[in-house]
Scaffold this active site. Structure first.
Site, PDB file in Angstrom:
ATOM      1  N   HIS A  63     -29.269 -58.426 -41.435  1.00 50.58           N
ATOM      2  CA  HIS A  63     -29.557 -60.315 -41.275  1.00 50.58           C
ATOM      3  C   HIS A  63     -31.289 -60.593 -40.861  1.00 50.58           C
ATOM      4  O   HIS A  63     -31.887 -59.914 -40.529  1.00 50.58           O
ATOM      5  CB  HIS A  63     -28.647 -60.917 -39.817  1.00 50.58           C
ATOM      6  CG  HIS A  63     -26.984 -60.665 -40.422  1.00 50.58           C
ATOM      7  ND1 HIS A  63     -26.771 -61.453 -39.903  1.00 50.58           N
ATOM      8  CD2 HIS A  63     -26.329 -60.734 -41.615  1.00 50.58           C
ATOM      9  CE1 HIS A  63     -25.247 -61.224 -40.243  1.00 50.58           C
ATOM     10  NE2 HIS A  63     -25.104 -60.803 -41.278  1.00 50.58           N
ATOM     11  N   TYR A  93     -25.895 -70.119 -33.207  1.00 50.42           N
ATOM     12  CA  TYR A  93     -26.070 -70.364 -31.985  1.00 50.42           C
ATOM     13  C   TYR A  93     -26.099 -71.694 -32.368  1.00 50.42           C
ATOM     14  O   TYR A  93     -26.715 -72.454 -32.532  1.00 50.42           O
ATOM     15  CB  TYR A  93     -27.214 -69.645 -31.324  1.00 50.42           C
ATOM     16  CG  TYR A  93     -27.109 -68.500 -31.755  1.00 50.42           C
ATOM     17  CD1 TYR A  93     -27.808 -67.416 -32.653  1.00 50.42           C
ATOM     18  CD2 TYR A  93     -26.932 -67.554 -30.049  1.00 50.42           C
ATOM     19  CE1 TYR A  93     -27.643 -66.053 -32.094  1.00 50.42           C
ATOM     20  CE2 TYR A  93     -27.125 -66.192 -29.605  1.00 50.42           C
ATOM     21  CZ  TYR A  93     -27.646 -65.647 -30.947  1.00 50.42           C
ATOM     22  OH  TYR A  93     -27.255 -63.877 -31.206  1.00 50.42           O
ATOM     23  N   PRO A 150     -24.873 -62.899 -22.875  1.00 54.74           N
ATOM     24  CA  PRO A 150     -24.699 -61.858 -23.928  1.00 54.74           C
ATOM     25  C   PRO A 150     -25.773 -62.967 -25.370  1.00 54.74           C
ATOM     26  O   PRO A 150     -26.007 -62.942 -26.278  1.00 54.74           O
ATOM     27  CB  PRO A 150     -23.614 -61.802 -24.458  1.00 54.74           C
ATOM     28  CG  PRO A 150     -22.118 -63.111 -23.768  1.00 54.74           C
ATOM     29  CD  PRO A 150     -23.445 -62.697 -22.038  1.00 54.74           C
ATOM     30  N   LYS A 159     -28.760 -58.816 -26.220  1.00 54.48           N
ATOM     31  CA  LYS A 159     -29.659 -57.449 -25.645  1.00 54.48           C
ATOM     32  C   LYS A 159     -28.913 -56.190 -25.171  1.00 54.48           C
ATOM     33  O   LYS A 159     -29.853 -54.788 -24.736  1.00 54.48           O
ATOM     34  CB  LYS A 159     -30.549 -57.842 -25.132  1.00 54.48           C
ATOM     35  CG  LYS A 159     -31.943 -59.132 -25.491  1.00 54.48           C
ATOM     36  CD  LYS A 159     -32.431 -58.326 -26.023  1.00 54.48           C
ATOM     37  CE  LYS A 159     -33.528 -59.074 -27.340  1.00 54.48           C
ATOM     38  NZ  LYS A 159     -33.453 -58.748 -28.884  1.00 54.48           N
ATOM     39  N   TYR A 203     -36.257 -61.875 -30.458  1.00 47.85           N
ATOM     40  CA  TYR A 203     -34.767 -61.430 -31.067  1.00 47.85           C
ATOM     41  C   TYR A 203     -34.652 -60.324 -31.959  1.00 47.85           C
ATOM     42  O   TYR A 203     -33.476 -59.190 -31.598  1.00 47.85           O
ATOM     43  CB  TYR A 203     -34.286 -62.916 -31.691  1.00 47.85           C
ATOM     44  CG  TYR A 203     -32.447 -62.991 -32.679  1.00 47.85           C
ATOM     45  CD1 TYR A 203     -31.859 -63.481 -31.512  1.00 47.85           C
ATOM     46  CD2 TYR A 203     -32.188 -62.084 -33.152  1.00 47.85           C
ATOM     47  CE1 TYR A 203     -30.581 -63.235 -31.513  1.00 47.85           C
ATOM     48  CE2 TYR A 203     -30.880 -62.063 -33.677  1.00 47.85           C
ATOM     49  CZ  TYR A 203     -30.186 -62.524 -32.467  1.00 47.85           C
ATOM     50  OH  TYR A 203     -28.598 -62.531 -33.057  1.00 47.85           O
TER      51      TYR A 203
HETATM   52  P1  FAD Z   1     -20.331 -49.848 -20.595  1.00 48.72           P
HETATM   53  O1  FAD Z   1     -20.479 -50.870 -22.321  1.00 48.72           O
HETATM   54  O2  FAD Z   1     -19.756 -50.565 -19.992  1.00 48.72           O
HETATM   55  O3  FAD Z   1     -19.722 -48.521 -20.950  1.00 48.72           O
HETATM   56  C1  FAD Z   1     -19.815 -47.727 -19.338  1.00 48.72           C
HETATM   57  C2  FAD Z   1     -18.562 -47.069 -18.884  1.00 48.72           C
HETATM   58  O4  FAD Z   1     -18.446 -46.601 -17.723  1.00 48.72           O
HETATM   59  C3  FAD Z   1     -17.123 -47.440 -19.485  1.00 48.72           C
HETATM   60  O5  FAD Z   1     -16.178 -46.384 -20.371  1.00 48.72           O
HETATM   61  C4  FAD Z   1     -16.744 -47.686 -18.300  1.00 48.72           C
HETATM   62  O6  FAD Z   1     -14.999 -47.211 -18.337  1.00 48.72           O
HETATM   63  C5  FAD Z   1     -17.132 -45.948 -17.813  1.00 48.72           C
HETATM   64  N1  FAD Z   1     -17.195 -46.144 -16.392  1.00 48.72           N
HETATM   65  C6  FAD Z   1     -16.884 -47.240 -15.078  1.00 48.72           C
HETATM   66  N2  FAD Z   1     -17.070 -46.816 -14.585  1.00 48.72           N
HETATM   67  C7  FAD Z   1     -16.774 -45.210 -13.673  1.00 48.72           C
HETATM   68  C8  FAD Z   1     -16.493 -44.519 -13.234  1.00 48.72           C
HETATM   69  N3  FAD Z   1     -16.153 -44.554 -11.606  1.00 48.72           N
HETATM   70  N4  FAD Z   1     -16.258 -42.939 -13.732  1.00 48.72           N
HETATM   71  C9  FAD Z   1     -16.583 -42.683 -14.883  1.00 48.72           C
HETATM   72  N5  FAD Z   1     -16.532 -43.609 -15.693  1.00 48.72           N
HETATM   73  C10 FAD Z   1     -17.130 -44.822 -15.399  1.00 48.72           C
HETATM   74  N6  FAD Z   1     -25.369 -56.504 -25.864  1.00 48.72           N
HETATM   75  C11 FAD Z   1     -26.004 -56.545 -27.652  1.00 48.72           C
HETATM   76  O7  FAD Z   1     -27.215 -55.665 -27.654  1.00 48.72           O
HETATM   77  N7  FAD Z   1     -25.476 -57.460 -28.753  1.00 48.72           N
HETATM   78  C12 FAD Z   1     -24.634 -58.099 -28.251  1.00 48.72           C
HETATM   79  O8  FAD Z   1     -24.498 -58.210 -29.482  1.00 48.72           O
HETATM   80  C13 FAD Z   1     -23.749 -58.173 -27.701  1.00 48.72           C
HETATM   81  N8  FAD Z   1     -23.201 -58.765 -27.304  1.00 48.72           N
HETATM   82  C14 FAD Z   1     -22.101 -58.964 -26.079  1.00 48.72           C
HETATM   83  C15 FAD Z   1     -21.155 -59.381 -26.381  1.00 48.72           C
HETATM   84  C16 FAD Z   1     -19.890 -59.661 -24.995  1.00 48.72           C
HETATM   85  C17 FAD Z   1     -18.932 -60.778 -25.232  1.00 48.72           C
HETATM   86  C18 FAD Z   1     -20.153 -58.726 -24.150  1.00 48.72           C
HETATM   87  C19 FAD Z   1     -19.127 -58.867 -23.108  1.00 48.72           C
HETATM   88  C20 FAD Z   1     -21.503 -57.933 -23.982  1.00 48.72           C
HETATM   89  C21 FAD Z   1     -22.081 -57.650 -24.968  1.00 48.72           C
HETATM   90  N9  FAD Z   1     -23.231 -57.252 -25.466  1.00 48.72           N
HETATM   91  C22 FAD Z   1     -24.534 -57.007 -25.868  1.00 48.72           C
HETATM   92  C23 FAD Z   1     -23.291 -56.493 -24.070  1.00 48.72           C
HETATM   93  C24 FAD Z   1     -23.510 -54.460 -24.280  1.00 48.72           C
HETATM   94  O9  FAD Z   1     -21.507 -54.505 -24.824  1.00 48.72           O
HETATM   95  C25 FAD Z   1     -23.083 -53.818 -22.333  1.00 48.72           C
HETATM   96  O10 FAD Z   1     -24.137 -53.796 -22.459  1.00 48.72           O
HETATM   97  C26 FAD Z   1     -23.208 -52.446 -23.631  1.00 48.72           C
HETATM   98  O11 FAD Z   1     -21.905 -52.106 -23.589  1.00 48.72           O
HETATM   99  C27 FAD Z   1     -23.420 -51.750 -22.111  1.00 48.72           C
HETATM  100  O12 FAD Z   1     -22.642 -50.054 -22.324  1.00 48.72           O
HETATM  101  P2  FAD Z   1     -23.202 -49.107 -21.423  1.00 48.72           P
HETATM  102  O13 FAD Z   1     -22.673 -48.349 -22.001  1.00 48.72           O
HETATM  103  O14 FAD Z   1     -23.812 -49.385 -20.202  1.00 48.72           O
HETATM  104  O15 FAD Z   1     -22.095 -49.569 -20.752  1.00 48.72           O
HETATM  105  C1  PHB Z   2     -21.389 -60.494 -31.631  1.00 47.08           C
HETATM  106  O1  PHB Z   2     -21.467 -60.071 -32.517  1.00 47.08           O
HETATM  107  O2  PHB Z   2     -20.156 -60.476 -30.594  1.00 47.08           O
HETATM  108  C2  PHB Z   2     -21.982 -61.384 -30.755  1.00 47.08           C
HETATM  109  C3  PHB Z   2     -23.465 -61.995 -31.826  1.00 47.08           C
HETATM  110  C4  PHB Z   2     -24.715 -62.574 -31.082  1.00 47.08           C
HETATM  111  C5  PHB Z   2     -24.744 -62.237 -30.064  1.00 47.08           C
HETATM  112  C6  PHB Z   2     -23.776 -62.035 -28.679  1.00 47.08           C
HETATM  113  C7  PHB Z   2     -22.569 -61.601 -29.322  1.00 47.08           C
HETATM  114  O3  PHB Z   2     -25.891 -62.596 -28.835  1.00 47.08           O
END
Ligand code: FAD
Ligand code: PHB
Length: 397
Positions: free
Chosen positions: A77, A205, A297, A301, A388
């Protein structure tokens, strides 16, 4: 309970994108690691989250050798749109900032990483219960967990806390060793995933009087859409028909006419929060991803930050095991935090400009003024575009 004892170089807690990617990068650097995940692999793959990848994230996934499907299926995009007062304004990301973003779901990245890990034979334990860290600062850290009723113990050199916001690693650090910065927003995002071709080419957005809405996508046949909702709302209160009706009203003309009431294949509510702990290191324990910081979100980021954290962490561990020095380990926290705070600022700014903050008339006026300025000023658009698409990753010296 009997205890089975093993040894590895790095224990990675959490098999989200941060933990799995770190595992992959370490594997390619010939550093042994065991991934411990509380949930089943199926559960982890069922969580629908991020969709937008910065170019730096794509490059790290290439470096990790897991970008084949991303290149085949990801959608580039070059712009995003901001909807306001019935009009849509395009921010030309590539023209203004020289970079693009790629739409490719977090679920797909997770699947690619799980498959690469399984193919390499590197050990992962899913459904690892009661993960606990011991003797962290003793010089001989240990991690215990229970799997299929049996107690296991791993001795290691380092622990990577990639276990998300609710994980065990951050809470294993004494509270007086961490500074915490937090902002909780008075609303959440209700998200719907549906198999229907998106009637938009780029993400929209929308700041509407009824609340924020986001039109996103995962592929040419799948949409991901969000609406701002009260924190108390439950998914059961939102039938598909109610969701699409609200989404249409917030998107306004042009899009509203093209949106159909597609059945949802996933529907969930996420609260919005800004959160950072400092530092990201406590002895041999390193925090990465959502375990260390949360962004709302709106700026897309969170996943991108998780990727840059683990990229820096793998470089630091690689230097250490190559006998070079501990300098990169010492610098890890400071290096990550520079990027983290920039992303925190941008996500907070996007959130403030685009949502309804009930009862705050002054905030509304500031929003209107800021958005009008954004639509008129190329300098303001360039600043938004630059943030962005994401700041470039610092390369190791
Ligand atoms: P997580 O994905 O939370 O993974 C952590 C893992 O640790 C999980 O699998 C969990 O089960 C495990 N865990 C927890 N506790 C324990 C324990 N005690 N023992 C063993 N395992 C454990 N980010 C973007 O960059 N772009 C986007 O467009 C975007 N959109 C989003 C939309 C939504 C609706 C949401 C909720 C988030 C969005 N994010 C986005 C954020 C992104 O999804 C998170 O920042 C990302 O998942 C972080 O990854 P992580 O591996 O650090 O944590
Ligand atoms: C998504 O597609 O889930 C998404 C895209 C942009 C955002 C957050 C979530 O800023």
């Amino acid at each position: 309970m009997t205890s089975r004892v093993t040894r590895t170089q790095v224990v990675i807690v959490g098999a989200g994108p941060a933990g799995l990617l770190l595992g992959q990068l370490l594997q390619r650097a010939s550093i042994d690691a065991i991934v411990l995940e509380r949930r089943s692999a199926g559960y982890v793959l069922g969580r629908i989250r991020a969709g937008v990848l910065e170019q730096g994230t794509v490059q790290v996934l290439e470096h990790a050798g897991v970008a084949e499907r991303l290149h085949a299926e990801g959608i580039r995009h070059d712009g995003v749109e901001i909807g306001f007062r019935g009009r849509r304004h395009r921010i030309a990301l590539h023209a203004l900032a020289g970079r693009s973003v790629t739409v490719y779901g977090q679920t797909e990245i997770t699947r690619d990483l799980m498959e690469a890990r399984a193919a390499s034979g590197a050990p992962s334990v899913y459904e690892a219960e009661d993960v606990a860290l011991h003797d962290i600062t003793s010089g001989a850290p240990r991690v215990t967990y229970v799997h299929e009723g049996e107690l296991h113990e791993i001795s290691c050199d380092f622990v990577a806390g990639c276990d998300g916001y609710h994980g065990v690693c951050r809470s294993s650090i004494p509270a007086d060793k961490l500074a915490t910065y937090e902002r909780v927003y008075p609303f959440g995002w209700l998200g719907v995933l549906a198999d229907v071709p998106p009637p938009w080419n780029e993400l929209i957005y929308a700041n509407s009087e009824r609340g924020f809405a986001l039109a996103s996508l995962r592929s040419a046949t799948r949409v991901r859409c969000y609406v701002q909702c009260p924190l108390e709302d439950r998914v059961e209160q939102w039938s598909d028909a109610r969701f699409w009706d609200e989404f249409r009203r917030r998107m306004g003309e042009g899009i509203a006419d093209a949106v159909v009431n597609a059945p949802s294949i996933e529907k969930s509510i996420a609260p919005l929060r800004s959160f950072v702990v400092e530092p990201l290191r406590y002895g041999p324990l390193f925090l990465a991803g959502d375990a260390a910081h949360i962004v709302p979100p709106t700026g897309a980021k969170g996943l991108n930050l998780a990727v840059s954290d683990v990229f820096y962490l793998h470089e630091a561990l690689r230097d250490y095991y190559r006998g070079r020095s501990e300098r990169a380990l010492d610098d890890y926290s400071v290096r990550c935090l520079r990027r983290i705070w920039r992303a925190e600022r941008f996500s907070w700014w996007m959130t403030r400009q685009l949502h309804q903050f009930p009862g705050d008339a002054f905030a509304r006026k500031m929003q209107e003024t800021e958005l009008e300025y954004l639509f008129e000023s190329e300098a303001a658009q360039k600043s938004m575009a630059e943030n962005y698409v994401g700041l470039p990753l610092e390369r190791a010296t």
